[in-house]
Design an enzyme around this catalytic site. Structure first.
Site, short mmCIF file in Angstrom:
data_model
loop_
_atom_site.label_atom_id
_atom_site.label_comp_id
_atom_site.label_asym_id
_atom_site.label_seq_id
_atom_site.Cartn_x
_atom_site.Cartn_y
_atom_site.Cartn_z
N LYS A 87 0.69 -1.20 0.10
CA LYS A 87 -0.14 0.02 0.11
C LYS A 87 0.76 1.34 0.05
CE LYS A 87 -2.44 2.45 3.26
NZ LYS A 87 -2.77 2.63 4.62
N ASP A 89 -6.72 1.24 0.80
CA ASP A 89 -6.78 1.48 2.27
C ASP A 89 -8.13 1.19 2.84
OD1 ASP A 89 -8.45 3.53 1.68
OD2 ASP A 89 -7.54 5.13 2.95
#
Ligand code: SF4
Length: 210
Positions: free
Chosen positions: A122, A140
């Site tokens: 991420k 997220d």
């Protein structure tokens, strides 16, 4: 409700009109500050990180600076962002690798970014995308929740969600798409009580309550 492949572009267009200011909320002035901010943002809010970074970045300007102080001092400087011991270790490992393997610069390639200690997919996706080298879709907590509510994925695991999104989101939108979902998630599609009555996607969303 139409198939997700037909809904995805209208979803993006409506969100883009609604959230024209949708960009990264972290404040940074260069590649290193971007990388450090994103690493610090794990398990905390961007607002919280932005409170710490102005003084942090005045003190730590180059990768070497993170290694020049005792680790306890760095921990103390980032303490308000939480998990400060882990984060300090990651920052030192990462800055050391930047110096030793990347000439002190932040790499652009996802496979290089994920080699940096404490940099997960991420974080790597966010950094690459902000540097203009989008290679994936950031997933997220907001992106996960909204993708599920909008019926774009049935998965729960971020890596699998990203794979599903990559199949339907046109590539030119991979960078902006997460920002749009994040801002929509913060302002309208709230975790506990989604505000479907004011949502521009209500007729495109299988979870709409109106
Ligand atoms: S209609 Fe409701 S559940 Fe669907 S995206 Fe909008 S706020 Fe979220």
């Amino acid at each position: 409700m139409g198939p997700k492949r037909e809904r995805i572009v209208p979803i993006i267009e409506r969100l883009a009109a609604e959230h024209q200011d949708a960009t990264i909320a972290l404040r940074f002035r260069n590649d290193l500050e971007l990388l450090v901010s994103v690493m610090l943002s794990a398990q905390t809010t961007d607002v919280n990180v932005n409170r710490v970074t102005p003084s942090l970045f005045r003190k730590y300007r180059r990768p070497e600076d993170y290694l020049a102080v005792p680790v306890e001092e760095l921990e103390n400087d980032i303490r308000p962002t939480g998990f400060f011991r882990q984060k300090a270790r990651a920052l030192r490992g990462t800055t050391r690798m930047l110096i030793e393997e990347f000439d002190g610069r932040v790499p652009r390639k996802l496979e290089e970014l994920v080699r940096l200690p404490g940099v997960a997919r991420k974080t790597a996706n966010v950094v690459a995308s902000e540097l203009g080298h989008t290679q994936g879709i950031v997933v997220d907590t907001h992106v996960r929740r909204l993708s599920q509510r909008l019926g774009l994925t049935k998965q729960d695991d971020p890596v699998k969600i990203e794979r599903d999104l990559q199949k339907i989101v046109p590539r030119e939108y991979w960078g902006v798409f997460p920002h749009l979902l994040i801002w929509h998630g913060r302002r309208v599609c709230l975790a506990r009580r989604p505000r479907c009555e004011v949502c521009v996607l209500h007729d495109l969303c299988p979870s709409s309550r109106v």
